[in-house]
Scaffold this motif. Structure first.
Motif, short mmCIF file in Angstrom:
data_model
loop_
_atom_site.label_atom_id
_atom_site.label_comp_id
_atom_site.label_asym_id
_atom_site.label_seq_id
_atom_site.Cartn_x
_atom_site.Cartn_y
_atom_site.Cartn_z
N UNK A 85 20.41 -14.52 -50.91
CA UNK A 85 19.35 -14.14 -51.85
C UNK A 85 18.02 -14.00 -51.11
N UNK A 86 17.74 -14.94 -50.19
CA UNK A 86 16.53 -14.86 -49.38
C UNK A 86 16.50 -13.57 -48.56
N UNK A 87 17.66 -13.18 -48.03
CA UNK A 87 17.77 -11.95 -47.26
C UNK A 87 17.42 -10.75 -48.14
N UNK A 88 17.95 -10.72 -49.37
CA UNK A 88 17.65 -9.62 -50.29
C UNK A 88 16.17 -9.59 -50.66
N UNK A 89 15.58 -10.78 -50.83
CA UNK A 89 14.16 -10.82 -51.17
C UNK A 89 13.32 -10.24 -50.03
N UNK A 90 13.66 -10.61 -48.79
CA UNK A 90 12.93 -10.08 -47.63
C UNK A 90 13.10 -8.57 -47.52
N UNK A 133 10.77 -3.27 -48.05
CA UNK A 133 10.91 -1.90 -48.57
C UNK A 133 9.69 -1.53 -49.42
N UNK A 134 9.22 -2.48 -50.23
CA UNK A 134 8.05 -2.23 -51.08
C UNK A 134 6.81 -1.97 -50.22
N UNK A 135 6.62 -2.80 -49.19
CA UNK A 135 5.46 -2.64 -48.31
C UNK A 135 5.52 -1.32 -47.54
N UNK A 136 6.73 -0.94 -47.13
CA UNK A 136 6.90 0.30 -46.38
C UNK A 136 6.62 1.52 -47.27
N UNK A 137 6.96 1.43 -48.53
CA UNK A 137 6.65 2.52 -49.46
C UNK A 137 5.14 2.71 -49.61
N UNK A 147 5.85 -1.36 -37.42
CA UNK A 147 6.33 -2.75 -37.49
C UNK A 147 7.24 -2.94 -38.71
N UNK A 148 6.80 -2.39 -39.85
CA UNK A 148 7.60 -2.49 -41.07
C UNK A 148 8.89 -1.69 -40.94
N UNK A 149 8.83 -0.54 -40.27
CA UNK A 149 10.03 0.27 -40.07
C UNK A 149 11.07 -0.50 -39.26
N UNK A 176 11.20 -3.80 -38.89
CA UNK A 176 11.68 -4.95 -39.66
C UNK A 176 12.73 -4.52 -40.69
N UNK A 177 12.50 -3.38 -41.35
CA UNK A 177 13.45 -2.88 -42.34
C UNK A 177 14.79 -2.56 -41.69
N UNK A 178 14.74 -1.95 -40.49
CA UNK A 178 15.98 -1.61 -39.78
C UNK A 178 16.78 -2.88 -39.47
N UNK A 179 16.09 -3.92 -39.02
CA UNK A 179 16.77 -5.19 -38.70
C UNK A 179 17.37 -5.82 -39.96
N UNK A 180 16.60 -5.77 -41.05
CA UNK A 180 17.10 -6.34 -42.30
C UNK A 180 18.30 -5.56 -42.83
N UNK A 181 18.29 -4.24 -42.66
CA UNK A 181 19.43 -3.42 -43.09
C UNK A 181 20.69 -3.79 -42.31
N UNK A 182 20.51 -4.06 -41.02
CA UNK A 182 21.66 -4.49 -40.21
C UNK A 182 22.21 -5.82 -40.70
N UNK A 183 21.31 -6.76 -41.04
CA UNK A 183 21.75 -8.05 -41.57
C UNK A 183 22.42 -7.89 -42.93
N UNK A 184 21.88 -6.99 -43.76
CA UNK A 184 22.49 -6.73 -45.08
C UNK A 184 23.92 -6.22 -44.89
N UNK A 185 24.13 -5.42 -43.86
CA UNK A 185 25.49 -4.90 -43.57
C UNK A 185 26.43 -6.03 -43.16
#
Length: 628
Positions: A95-100, A105-109, A116-118, A120-129
């Motif tokens: 759940x913490x991963x999804x929140x991050x 994603x909101x900040x990047x929009x 930096x946000x791009x 971070x989002x790429x790393x989080x997408x890899x973890x989500x996978x």
């Protein structure tokens, strides 16, 4: 297998002991319905297990890292957070991963060129996978949608209480937990949402404890019943239906015992009346036995059911008539040109989806709102009692008996017999020793029960009830249903409680949210079954028409000029649609948490699949003629 063993569980509030050294065991997959009248400590027990309240004593035996997900009766959220942030407000790693992920994603929009946000989002997408985060993400958004919440960026504290409860319910359902605690989860849910929730709860891997007034929901989810009464906890195996059956047998046995005791009482009474002198030890013992038996019978004969026919203010032939009644708010047409006539003895259930205008309609009947057009003609003898969803302000320092006596010191039944305010409190499940208690010490459900009694003490002849079953315990609902059964006036109620409506409503007003009101004489459950059948029959009729068309056309022996052109192009068209289907399926797998895109792609894919099936049918038909 995960387990929870609770023992030596005691909780006292002030001078009141809620439960004393109780215990129970739950294992993975078990779902316990927790029942008991308001004020026995059901919600307190839940809050203690969730770690929200302290207790006098408790012993817990469970595996390490035992996780608890908790839906309180009245959830509270942090100021300023959105729906999606609220749903992902948990300490569970996934759940913490999804929140991050959602926050990044909101900040990047807001700042799409931020490298930096791009990154971070790429790393989080890899973890989500790798950590199966997408499953939770999709489940959260599906749960919110099924519960009627579609605007995920809305600030939670700006929403209504019912909407906030549904957000909290979605949050609880998605949490990976060993124990789920649900306090009135069906409040503010319509029938479709309740059916979806039933399925979700039955699929949970962990154990669950459920407090609910919805007896159908309780029956369809529980594998055991835990009953809080007299400071003790009693366990009954099976669902709510099995519990009722066991209780009926127990009460029959108790009645048989009472009958034997009454016979013994009569025999002892004859002996006492003959003037037996207490000269011997044997005679003294017999007199003591008589006194004990007398006390027991007096306790057993105390009636806690409201089984009397209370007198009401005289009601004339005219109650309330609506002529072309209409009501809108802005562009939203809730009621349009509704004609109705309320007559003595009517029992109306108002149903429809959330936001369809049910409370608006009942508020017009109560005179709180006026129609935009049309006429409401109210009879001169009508005396209305309006029970709203939200309790009026109550003086927390006032005592219960004083609160009731403000309305009346006593009340008459249809036979002219008087019942005091204290007697009525007892009939509404408030024992005599509690009548001096301050209102501030009552639970939320007890306050609702007390306010309901105050309204009935006014002896109205028209009852308007807006979601009366929310937060009331099952025993109180039984009292209310018995009262309505004997009530000679008119009852109009809004409720999502199928059991309650099945028992009391003889006519339904069905609002569709577009301004239309349909009248139905069906029992609520039968009405729902008919609607479900109509939903399934519509596609069958459409399919039958297609088959008929295909059969008629198959009698042709030659292709028309138009069909020849179609035959030349159809294979290419099929290949094109197949390619689009594959592209959409790939896009859906990559959409991740973009729920808006997912919705759009899914709808388009459904249309493509339907188009593909029609093309194949058409190809078969044309090829039969060509090769025929």
């Amino acid at each position: 297998m995960s387990h929870l063993i609770v023992s030596n569980f005691t909780k006292t509030v002030g001078d009141k002991t809620l439960f004393n050294q109780i215990g129970f065991t739950l294992v993975e997959g078990e779902r316990a319905g927790l029942i008991g009248i308001n004020g026995t400590g059901k919600s307190t027990l839940m809050a203690i297990l969730a770690g929200e309240l302290e207790t006098d004593s408790i012993e817990l035996d469970h595996p390490k890292n035992y996780r608890v997900a908790y839906l309180p009766q009245n959830p509270v959220f942090e100021e300023g957070i959105t729906v999606l942030q609220a749903v992902f407000m948990s300490q569970s790693p996934v759940i913490l991963l999804n929140r991050s992920y959602e926050e990044t994603l909101r900040l990047l929009n807001e700042d799409p060129m931020n490298e930096t946000l791009q990154q971070r989002l790429f790393q989080l997408q890899q973890r989500m996978d790798t950590e199966n985060g997408w499953d939770i993400n999709a489940l959260a958004k599906t749960a919110l949608t099924k519960l009627g919440i579609t605007e995920f960026d809305t600030i939670v504290n700006s929403m209504s209480g019912g909407q906030q409860k549904r957000v909290a319910l979605a949050k609880t359902l998605i949490e990976p937990a060993d124990l789920y605690l649900f306090d009135e989860p069906t409040n503010h849910l319509d029938v479709e949402s309740t059916e979806w929730l039933t399925d979700m709860v039955n699929r949970l891997k962990g154990a669950a404890i459920i407090i609910t007034h919805d007896r159908y929901f309780l029956d369809n989810t529980s594998t055991q019943i835990l009953e809080l009464a007299n400071q003790q906890l009693y366990k009954h195996n099976g669902n709510y239906g099995a519990y009722l059956e066991a209780r009926a047998i127990r009460e029959e046995m108790q009645e048989a015992t009472d009958a034997k005791n009454r016979n013994r009482y009569r025999a002892e009474l004859k002996w006492i009346r003959r003037g037996a002198q207490a000269r011997s030890t044997k005679q003294k013992a017999r007199i003591q036995r008589f006194e004990t038996l007398s006390d027991t019978l007096q306790k057993d004969n105390s009636n806690t059911d409201l089984d009397m026919n209370l007198a009401t203010t005289r009601l004339g032939k005219k109650v309330i008539e609506g002529i072309q009644v209409s009501k809108s708010f802005g562009d939203k047409h809730l009621i349009q040109k509704f004609d109705f006539l309320l007559q003595q003895g009517d029992r109306i259930g108002i149903i429809g989806p959330n936001g369809a205008g049910k409370s608006t309609l009942i508020n017009m009947l109560a005179g709180i709102l006026q129609p935009d057009s049309g006429e409401l003609d109210v009879g001169s003898t009508v005396k209305i009692a309006h029970f709203t969803q939200h309790l009026p302000e109550m003086d927390s320092s006032q005592r219960m008996i004083e609160y009731i006596r403000e309305t009346a010191n006593d009340i008459k039944d249809a036979n002219g017999e008087h019942f005091s305010a204290a007697a009525m409190l007892e009939r509404f499940l408030f024992p005599m020793h509690s009548h001096g208690a301050q209102i501030g010490k009552l639970s939320g459900g007890e306050k609702k029960r007390l306010h309901l009694l105050k309204l009935l003490m006014e002896q109205p002849n028209v009852l308007l009830l807006d979601e009366p079953t929310n937060d009331l315990d099952i025993e109180t609902l039984g009292v209310l249903e018995d009262f309505i059964e004997h009530f000679t006036g008119v009852v109009v109620t809004i409720s999502h409680d199928r059991f309650f409506l099945d028992r009391i409503a003889t006519k339904l007003w069905v609002l569709d949210g577009l301004g239309n009101v349909e009248e139905s004489l069906d029992v609520y459950t039968d009405f729902l079954a008919k609607k479900e059948m109509e939903k399934h029959e519509a596609p069958k009729v459409e399919k039958a028409e297609k088959v008929k068309e295909k059969t008629t056309q198959s009698t042709k022996k030659k292709l028309s000029f138009k069909e020849q052109k179609e035959w030349k192009e159809i294979e290419q068209t099929i290949e094109k649609v197949e390619t689009e289907i594959m592209e959409h399926e790939e896009a859906i797998s990559k959409a991740g948490s973009d729920f808006t895109a997912l919705q759009k792609l899914t709808l388009e894919l459904d249309e493509l699949n339907e188009q593909y099936e029609l093309l194949i049918e058409r190809y078969d038909y044309l090829s039969t003629i060509v090769n025929g």
